[in-house]
Design a protein around this motif. Structure first.
Motif, PDB file in Angstrom:
ATOM      1  N   TRP A 111      63.596  26.166 -55.117  1.00 13.86           N
ATOM      2  CA  TRP A 111      63.637  26.836 -56.414  1.00 13.86           C
ATOM      3  C   TRP A 111      65.045  27.365 -56.701  1.00 13.86           C
ATOM      4  O   TRP A 111      65.588  27.172 -57.794  1.00 13.86           O
ATOM      5  N   ARG A 120      61.542  35.956 -56.558  1.00 13.18           N
ATOM      6  CA  ARG A 120      62.246  35.088 -57.510  1.00 13.18           C
ATOM      7  C   ARG A 120      62.894  35.913 -58.622  1.00 13.18           C
ATOM      8  O   ARG A 120      64.017  35.630 -59.043  1.00 13.18           O
ATOM      9  N   ASP A 167      55.649  29.293 -63.917  1.00 12.98           N
ATOM     10  CA  ASP A 167      55.002  28.787 -62.679  1.00 12.98           C
ATOM     11  C   ASP A 167      53.498  28.892 -62.741  1.00 12.98           C
ATOM     12  O   ASP A 167      52.889  29.708 -63.273  1.00 12.98           O
TER      13      ASP A 167
END
Length: 141
Positions: free
Chosen positions: A24, A104, A141
């Protein structure tokens, strides 16, 4: 050539899925900083983060993420280094949300700082950019 992504997890926090995060983060860095040759992340505990925050920012408390912008190296442009406190990420993760999503978010925040953005001085510009990028890179996501 894609940037070399280094993820360090010396405390072996189980929430750090190195394979998924590296993939990612590699895509994120390629999109936001295509000229970057490398980028590094270290996942730490509250004590290490508090020491770093005190030593580098003069704030004697833990925080969620610290960013250290890089520069040119013989191998190319090093985007920078980011430290993330896993215990803080756990505490900040919204109820019912996976800690991975919070990681993230913190990584995106750190990358933006390494790119020179500063939410403390830019009149909300970084925050707006971060919200836009979160919709694409995290919320999708």
């Amino acid at each position: 050539m894609p940037a070399e992504i280094a993820l360090q997890n010396p405390n072996r926090y189980p929430e750090v899925d190195r394979t998924a995060l590296a993939a990612w983060l590699g895509k994120l860095v390629a999109s936001l900083a295509p000229e970057a040759a490398s980028f590094a992340v270290r996942f730490v505990g509250d004590r290490a983060m508090r020491w770093a925050n005190r030593d580098y920012r003069g704030k004697d408390r833990t925080t969620d993420v610290l960013s250290f912008p890089g520069g040119e190296t013989p191998e190319g442009r090093h985007l920078g280094d980011v430290m993330i406190s896993l215990p803080v990420a756990r505490r900040q993760a919204p109820a019912g949300d996976a800690v991975g999503a919070e990681l993230r978010r913190l990584l995106l925040h750190g990358v933006l700082h390494c790119l020179g953005h500063d939410h403390e001085t830019d009149d909300g510009e970084m925050e707006r950019l971060e919200r836009r990028l979160q919709r694409k890179w995290i919320d999708a996501d």
